[in-house]
Design an enzyme around this catalytic site. Sequence first.
Site, PDB file in Angstrom:
ATOM      1  N   LEU A 193      -7.779  14.443  -0.063  1.00  0.00           N
ATOM      2  CA  LEU A 193      -7.628  15.912  -0.930  1.00  0.00           C
ATOM      3  C   LEU A 193      -6.615  15.471  -1.964  1.00  0.00           C
ATOM      4  CD1 LEU A 193      -7.982  18.852  -1.164  1.00  0.00           C
ATOM      5  CD2 LEU A 193      -6.365  19.224   0.370  1.00  0.00           C
ATOM      6  N   LYS A 252      -9.493   2.029   4.564  1.00  0.00           N
ATOM      7  CA  LYS A 252      -9.244   3.342   5.059  1.00  0.00           C
ATOM      8  C   LYS A 252     -10.430   4.644   4.420  1.00  0.00           C
ATOM      9  CE  LYS A 252      -5.975   4.885   1.467  1.00  0.00           C
ATOM     10  NZ  LYS A 252      -4.819   5.693   1.258  1.00  0.00           N
ATOM     11  N   PHE A 302      -1.069  11.870  10.872  1.00  0.00           N
ATOM     12  CA  PHE A 302      -2.137  13.153  10.447  1.00  0.00           C
ATOM     13  C   PHE A 302      -2.278  13.000   9.107  1.00  0.00           C
ATOM     14  CE2 PHE A 302      -2.884  15.453  14.138  1.00  0.00           C
ATOM     15  CZ  PHE A 302      -2.470  14.651  15.229  1.00  0.00           C
ATOM     16  N   LEU A 326      -3.816  -7.241  -1.691  1.00  0.00           N
ATOM     17  CA  LEU A 326      -3.955  -6.453  -2.850  1.00  0.00           C
ATOM     18  C   LEU A 326      -5.052  -5.851  -3.126  1.00  0.00           C
ATOM     19  CD1 LEU A 326      -1.549  -9.041  -5.063  1.00  0.00           C
ATOM     20  CD2 LEU A 326      -0.932  -6.684  -3.830  1.00  0.00           C
ATOM     21  N   GLY A 385       0.638  -1.047   0.031  1.00  0.00           N
ATOM     22  CA  GLY A 385      -0.017   0.087   0.024  1.00  0.00           C
ATOM     23  C   GLY A 385       0.984   1.230   0.037  1.00  0.00           C
ATOM     24  N   ARG A 399     -18.469  19.711   4.104  1.00  0.00           N
ATOM     25  CA  ARG A 399     -18.357  18.142   4.187  1.00  0.00           C
ATOM     26  C   ARG A 399     -18.849  17.650   5.562  1.00  0.00           C
ATOM     27  NH1 ARG A 399     -13.503  14.299   2.399  1.00  0.00           N
ATOM     28  NH2 ARG A 399     -12.521  15.284   4.353  1.00  0.00           N
ATOM     29  N   LYS A 406      -9.905   2.520  14.495  1.00  0.00           N
ATOM     30  CA  LYS A 406      -8.366   2.649  14.972  1.00  0.00           C
ATOM     31  C   LYS A 406      -8.658   2.658  16.364  1.00  0.00           C
ATOM     32  CE  LYS A 406      -6.516   2.731  10.901  1.00  0.00           C
ATOM     33  NZ  LYS A 406      -5.713   1.795  10.751  1.00  0.00           N
ATOM     34  N   TYR A 438     -14.750   3.919  10.587  1.00  0.00           N
ATOM     35  CA  TYR A 438     -13.373   3.772  10.206  1.00  0.00           C
ATOM     36  C   TYR A 438     -12.342   4.162  11.176  1.00  0.00           C
ATOM     37  CZ  TYR A 438      -8.407   5.151   8.905  1.00  0.00           C
ATOM     38  OH  TYR A 438      -7.248   5.171   8.982  1.00  0.00           O
ATOM     39  N   SER A 488      -4.520   6.832  13.591  1.00  0.00           N
ATOM     40  CA  SER A 488      -4.913   7.827  13.122  1.00  0.00           C
ATOM     41  C   SER A 488      -5.150   9.011  13.853  1.00  0.00           C
ATOM     42  CB  SER A 488      -5.868   7.607  11.999  1.00  0.00           C
ATOM     43  OG  SER A 488      -6.667   8.890  11.780  1.00  0.00           O
TER      44      SER A 488
HETATM   45  P1  NAD Z   1      -3.578   1.635   1.438  1.00  0.00           P
HETATM   46  O1  NAD Z   1      -4.860   1.386   1.157  1.00  0.00           O
HETATM   47  O2  NAD Z   1      -2.462   2.231   0.295  1.00  0.00           O
HETATM   48  O3  NAD Z   1      -2.581   0.446   2.140  1.00  0.00           O
HETATM   49  C1  NAD Z   1      -3.371  -0.469   3.043  1.00  0.00           C
HETATM   50  C2  NAD Z   1      -3.065  -1.907   2.311  1.00  0.00           C
HETATM   51  O4  NAD Z   1      -3.641  -2.952   3.213  1.00  0.00           O
HETATM   52  C3  NAD Z   1      -3.368  -2.151   0.978  1.00  0.00           C
HETATM   53  O5  NAD Z   1      -2.623  -2.616   0.303  1.00  0.00           O
HETATM   54  C4  NAD Z   1      -4.459  -3.175   1.124  1.00  0.00           C
HETATM   55  O6  NAD Z   1      -4.571  -4.035  -0.069  1.00  0.00           O
HETATM   56  C5  NAD Z   1      -4.182  -3.831   2.234  1.00  0.00           C
HETATM   57  N1  NAD Z   1      -5.328  -4.614   3.202  1.00  0.00           N
HETATM   58  C6  NAD Z   1      -6.521  -4.084   3.441  1.00  0.00           C
HETATM   59  N2  NAD Z   1      -7.126  -4.926   4.297  1.00  0.00           N
HETATM   60  C7  NAD Z   1      -6.410  -6.089   4.144  1.00  0.00           C
HETATM   61  C8  NAD Z   1      -6.814  -7.378   4.898  1.00  0.00           C
HETATM   62  N3  NAD Z   1      -7.962  -7.787   5.341  1.00  0.00           N
HETATM   63  N4  NAD Z   1      -5.655  -8.398   4.782  1.00  0.00           N
HETATM   64  C9  NAD Z   1      -4.402  -8.030   3.624  1.00  0.00           C
HETATM   65  N5  NAD Z   1      -4.258  -6.897   3.629  1.00  0.00           N
HETATM   66  C10 NAD Z   1      -5.079  -5.954   3.475  1.00  0.00           C
HETATM   67  O7  NAD Z   1      -3.684   2.652   2.744  1.00  0.00           O
HETATM   68  P2  NAD Z   1      -2.460   3.530   3.330  1.00  0.00           P
HETATM   69  O8  NAD Z   1      -2.820   4.972   2.776  1.00  0.00           O
HETATM   70  O9  NAD Z   1      -1.123   3.176   2.856  1.00  0.00           O
HETATM   71  O10 NAD Z   1      -2.562   3.187   5.041  1.00  0.00           O
HETATM   72  C11 NAD Z   1      -1.772   2.626   5.457  1.00  0.00           C
HETATM   73  C12 NAD Z   1      -2.385   2.333   7.093  1.00  0.00           C
HETATM   74  O11 NAD Z   1      -2.402   3.659   7.618  1.00  0.00           O
HETATM   75  C13 NAD Z   1      -3.944   1.992   7.020  1.00  0.00           C
HETATM   76  O12 NAD Z   1      -4.231   1.257   8.401  1.00  0.00           O
HETATM   77  C14 NAD Z   1      -4.779   3.453   7.285  1.00  0.00           C
HETATM   78  O13 NAD Z   1      -5.832   3.107   7.976  1.00  0.00           O
HETATM   79  C15 NAD Z   1      -3.737   4.130   8.228  1.00  0.00           C
HETATM   80  N6  NAD Z   1      -3.815   5.540   7.858  1.00  0.00           N
HETATM   81  C16 NAD Z   1      -3.811   6.057   6.661  1.00  0.00           C
HETATM   82  C17 NAD Z   1      -4.022   7.401   6.618  1.00  0.00           C
HETATM   83  C18 NAD Z   1      -3.795   8.156   5.211  1.00  0.00           C
HETATM   84  O14 NAD Z   1      -4.428   9.308   5.200  1.00  0.00           O
HETATM   85  N7  NAD Z   1      -3.488   7.572   4.239  1.00  0.00           N
HETATM   86  C19 NAD Z   1      -3.945   8.246   7.799  1.00  0.00           C
HETATM   87  C20 NAD Z   1      -3.993   7.627   8.999  1.00  0.00           C
HETATM   88  C21 NAD Z   1      -3.870   6.307   9.022  1.00  0.00           C
HETATM   89  C1  WQD Z   2      -8.188  16.993   3.944  1.00  0.00           C
HETATM   90  C2  WQD Z   2      -9.082  18.525   3.655  1.00  0.00           C
HETATM   91  C3  WQD Z   2     -11.366  18.515   3.686  1.00  0.00           C
HETATM   92  C4  WQD Z   2     -11.282  16.510  -0.390  1.00  0.00           C
HETATM   93  C5  WQD Z   2      -9.018  11.860   6.718  1.00  0.00           C
HETATM   94  C6  WQD Z   2      -9.359  10.858   7.602  1.00  0.00           C
HETATM   95  C7  WQD Z   2      -8.155  10.750   8.726  1.00  0.00           C
HETATM   96  C8  WQD Z   2      -7.053  10.296   7.979  1.00  0.00           C
HETATM   97  C9  WQD Z   2      -6.742  11.232   6.736  1.00  0.00           C
HETATM   98  C10 WQD Z   2      -6.846   7.998   7.920  1.00  0.00           C
HETATM   99  C11 WQD Z   2     -10.242  18.556   4.559  1.00  0.00           C
HETATM  100  C12 WQD Z   2     -10.644  18.968   2.320  1.00  0.00           C
HETATM  101  C13 WQD Z   2     -11.005  17.008   0.865  1.00  0.00           C
HETATM  102  C14 WQD Z   2     -11.925  17.357  -1.359  1.00  0.00           C
HETATM  103  C15 WQD Z   2     -11.789  19.333   0.037  1.00  0.00           C
HETATM  104  N1  WQD Z   2      -7.033   9.041   7.332  1.00  0.00           N
HETATM  105  N2  WQD Z   2     -10.956  18.493   1.184  1.00  0.00           N
HETATM  106  N3  WQD Z   2     -12.360  18.769  -1.082  1.00  0.00           N
HETATM  107  O1  WQD Z   2     -10.711  14.498   6.206  1.00  0.00           O
HETATM  108  O2  WQD Z   2      -8.411  15.457   7.188  1.00  0.00           O
HETATM  109  O3  WQD Z   2      -8.751  12.929   7.196  1.00  0.00           O
HETATM  110  O4  WQD Z   2      -7.939  11.385   6.101  1.00  0.00           O
HETATM  111  O5  WQD Z   2      -6.772   7.895   9.173  1.00  0.00           O
HETATM  112  O6  WQD Z   2      -8.647   9.754   9.423  1.00  0.00           O
HETATM  113  O7  WQD Z   2     -10.581  11.427   8.649  1.00  0.00           O
HETATM  114  O8  WQD Z   2      -8.632  14.253   5.069  1.00  0.00           O
HETATM  115  O9  WQD Z   2      -7.964  14.379   2.750  1.00  0.00           O
HETATM  116  O10 WQD Z   2     -10.039  13.938   3.244  1.00  0.00           O
HETATM  117  O11 WQD Z   2      -9.307  16.037   3.718  1.00  0.00           O
HETATM  118  O12 WQD Z   2     -11.961  20.538   0.329  1.00  0.00           O
HETATM  119  O13 WQD Z   2     -12.377  16.905  -2.329  1.00  0.00           O
HETATM  120  O14 WQD Z   2      -9.215  18.605   2.492  1.00  0.00           O
HETATM  121  O15 WQD Z   2     -12.508  19.193   3.908  1.00  0.00           O
HETATM  122  O16 WQD Z   2     -10.506  19.842   5.222  1.00  0.00           O
HETATM  123  P1  WQD Z   2      -9.196  14.320   6.436  1.00  0.00           P
HETATM  124  P2  WQD Z   2      -8.880  14.505   3.603  1.00  0.00           P
END
Ligand code: NAD
Ligand code: WQD
Length: 340
Positions: free
Chosen positions: A204, A87, A182, A36, A13, A294, A157, A153, A127
Amino acid sequence: MSKTKILVTGGTGYIGSHAAVELIQAGYEVEILDNLYNSKIEVLGRIEEITGVKPRFYDVDLRDAEALAKVFAENKFDAVIHFAGLKAVGESVEQPLRYYENNVGGTVNLLECMEEYGVKRIVFSSSATVYGVQESPKYVESMKTGGEISSPYGKTKYMIEEILKDTATADPEFSATILRYFNPVGAHPSGLLGEDPNDKPNNLMPIIMKVATGEIAELSVYGDDYPTPDGTCIRDYIHVVDLAKGHLAALDKMDEGVQIYNLGSGHGTSVAEIVKAFNIASGMELPYRVVARRAGDLAEFFADPTLAAEKLGWKTELSIGDAMRDTLNYLEKQGLSLRQ
Ligand code: NAD
Ligand code: WQD
């Protein structure tokens, strides 16, 4: 001396692949497990291109306890870094059970295997969403979590954090480091890894990427009437390479019991400022329209990253400008050109 062997779940991922690169480059032996669902097998070749090492890969779903146990039976892992999970915030509101089953159920399976095979250390992707609504927008690890979390979601966490704490209470040898991310943005400077623009975007930056290539007509800015200087929401955007390096620091400094760290820059950036930074980096004028707020969005939050600096010796080094440059480079390397 044999290398420290790490199982990286979700390692194909977005964040996991960047962490795998940093781990390999730091001398760890990395094995990746992913179903995947939201990533592509090609990522393994990309990791090899960057590091010279192709990690061993298991196409396994965490919900498949039998297949998971087989992976643990074949290996002696020193630690697990657990990224795998679903996610998409909006999707989790529509399909809560799927999120609880995948994220919470999958993690319980993983912890059971770790217990059975004597693997005692885990680093978990949490998160900032677990903070819910707080009095101050500057989130500190000591704040109470679990109140008013806006999505299933986010609740997964929070629940997993609690499960990790209970597991550590039951087994004094078990240790967990919970990393509260973040808003991750950017891509690997090689242009070989990034957030896959083929996926349906929710956040975003991936949406901005699709607007930039013309796949989406314009960015909808969700509200400009928030109590912030320019009226748009403020978040703490962190370059994915900085975030990946935070995992190295966490592994190196693992301690007894449960440790919790914010991984953020400590600086807030508004949506309007992100658009401006993208325009400066790309030389284009990103088309956007201000639309209604939103549901569930908070006006402002950002990390207090002091604890990670003090205890892990980690802080962000890359800027929003760096993230924009690397995102554009990633798009170019995928053969995607910017709209005229
Ligand atoms: P991503 O979707 O790119 O990566 C997650 C990976 O997990 C994917 O490759 C998916 O195929 C795999 N996966 C999902 N469910 C599975 C399962 N049951 N078994 C095996 N594999 C599985 O997401 P990411 O952005 O790389 O996020 C990684 C982690 O970080 C996640 O736990 C997400 O919740 C957390 N996180 C992400 C963000 C963000 O904004 N990207 C923010 C905070 C926390
Ligand atoms: C960022 C800013 C929107 C899309 C989420 C999850 C959080 C974490 C990160 C996993 C916000 C604005 C967005 C668009 C916009 N993920 N926006 N137009 O909401 O801060 O956090 O992702 O853990 O848990 O809640 O991230 O990227 O969705 O938004 O104006 O089309 O962009 O309002 O202010 P967010 P985001």
